[in-house]
Design a protein around this motif. Structure first.
Motif, short mmCIF file in Angstrom:
data_model
loop_
_atom_site.label_atom_id
_atom_site.label_comp_id
_atom_site.label_asym_id
_atom_site.label_seq_id
_atom_site.Cartn_x
_atom_site.Cartn_y
_atom_site.Cartn_z
N PRO A 161 22.24 10.90 21.40
CA PRO A 161 21.88 11.67 21.60
C PRO A 161 21.85 12.56 20.05
O PRO A 161 22.90 12.16 19.32
N GLN A 162 20.40 13.39 20.24
CA GLN A 162 21.20 14.25 19.64
C GLN A 162 19.80 15.44 20.07
O GLN A 162 19.62 15.46 20.79
N GLU A 163 20.78 16.92 19.08
CA GLU A 163 20.40 17.77 19.97
C GLU A 163 19.35 18.85 19.28
O GLU A 163 18.26 19.53 19.49
N LYS A 164 19.91 18.41 17.99
CA LYS A 164 19.41 19.67 16.75
C LYS A 164 18.57 18.49 15.47
O LYS A 164 19.41 17.27 15.41
N ALA A 165 17.35 18.77 14.77
CA ALA A 165 17.58 17.91 13.79
C ALA A 165 16.96 19.08 12.44
O ALA A 165 16.07 19.90 12.32
N SER A 166 17.45 18.08 11.76
CA SER A 166 16.94 18.47 10.16
C SER A 166 15.84 17.61 9.50
O SER A 166 16.00 16.02 8.82
N VAL A 167 14.74 18.74 8.85
CA VAL A 167 13.68 17.90 7.89
C VAL A 167 13.73 18.07 6.53
O VAL A 167 13.94 19.06 6.34
N THR A 178 8.89 10.24 1.00
CA THR A 178 9.64 9.86 2.14
C THR A 178 10.54 11.84 2.38
O THR A 178 10.27 12.19 1.80
N VAL A 179 11.09 11.43 3.50
CA VAL A 179 11.49 12.35 4.41
C VAL A 179 12.52 11.94 4.64
O VAL A 179 13.18 10.66 5.25
N ASN A 180 13.75 13.18 5.03
CA ASN A 180 15.37 12.32 5.60
C ASN A 180 15.18 13.07 6.43
O ASN A 180 14.79 14.82 6.75
N ILE A 181 15.34 12.94 7.88
CA ILE A 181 15.36 13.43 8.82
C ILE A 181 17.28 13.67 9.43
O ILE A 181 16.94 12.18 10.05
N SER A 182 17.84 14.26 9.42
CA SER A 182 19.05 14.61 9.86
C SER A 182 19.97 12.92 9.70
O SER A 182 20.53 12.10 9.95
N GLY A 183 20.09 13.16 8.01
CA GLY A 183 20.49 11.70 7.19
C GLY A 183 19.86 10.66 7.21
O GLY A 183 20.71 9.52 6.52
N HIS A 184 18.68 10.36 8.19
CA HIS A 184 17.91 8.89 7.95
C HIS A 184 16.64 8.98 7.34
O HIS A 184 15.92 9.99 7.29
N VAL A 185 16.68 8.26 5.87
CA VAL A 185 15.64 8.48 4.74
C VAL A 185 14.81 7.18 5.38
O VAL A 185 15.08 5.58 5.62
N LEU A 186 13.27 7.98 5.18
CA LEU A 186 12.27 7.08 6.28
C LEU A 186 11.75 7.49 5.05
O LEU A 186 10.58 8.33 4.27
N ASN A 187 10.29 6.48 4.76
CA ASN A 187 8.95 6.65 3.81
C ASN A 187 8.28 6.27 5.24
O ASN A 187 8.03 5.69 5.78
N VAL A 188 7.39 7.89 5.29
CA VAL A 188 6.26 7.68 6.17
C VAL A 188 5.46 7.23 6.36
O VAL A 188 4.79 6.80 7.56
N LYS A 189 4.90 6.28 5.37
CA LYS A 189 3.99 5.69 5.57
C LYS A 189 4.59 4.09 5.74
O LYS A 189 3.40 3.93 7.41
N LYS A 190 5.46 3.84 6.15
CA LYS A 190 5.89 1.97 6.54
C LYS A 190 7.23 2.09 7.58
O LYS A 190 7.65 1.12 8.34
N ASP A 191 8.27 3.24 7.27
CA ASP A 191 9.24 2.45 8.06
C ASP A 191 9.27 3.68 9.17
O ASP A 191 9.03 4.73 9.62
#
Length: 122
Positions: free
Chosen positions: A87-93, A100-113
């Motif tokens: 569950p999650q209502e809001k997100a920060s980007v 590389t982007v951090n979405i609500s504390g989850h760090v993701l490489n947009v090419k592969k993650d």
């Protein structure tokens, strides 16, 4: 003996078809609910845009957040789901660097993650 083999092969094929169909319907990240648009953020070099959507499952379930990346420099602006959390209502980007982007504390490489709460413990 030949009939038994045919029956076994048919049963195995049937099970594989059923398993594939269930995976496509419930676990494939390409088939997530669309949700309501919340916000978007473009990478520092302009190559990627992450759009955030809030999915409302109805009265009996909590909100979920879906993050979708658009590859802006591609000919057809290809999109891919990279974030699904419940569950999650809001997100920060926040962009960490060009890819590389951090979405609500989850760090993701947009090419592969990707991040999917359903497979977090695997």
């Amino acid at each position: 003996m030949k009939k038994i083999r045919i029956i076994i092969y048919a049963a195995v094929a049937g099970c594989l078809i059923i398993a594939f169909t269930i995976w496509q319907l419930f676990f494939n990240p390409r088939h997530l609910p669309s949700g309501d648009y919340i916000s978007q953020s473009t990478s520092p070099n302009g190559k990627y845009t992450v759009k955030i959507y809030q999915s409302n499952g109805g009265a009996t379930t909590d909100f979920a957040i879906r993050g979708e990346v658009t590859y802006n420099n591609k000919t057809f602006n290809k999109t891919k789901n990279i974030y699904w959390n419940h569950p999650q209502e809001k997100a920060s980007v926040k962009w960490i660097n060009q890819d590389t982007v951090n979405i609500s504390g989850h760090v993701l490489n947009v090419k592969k993650d990707t991040f999917d709460f359903r497979s977090e413990n695997e």
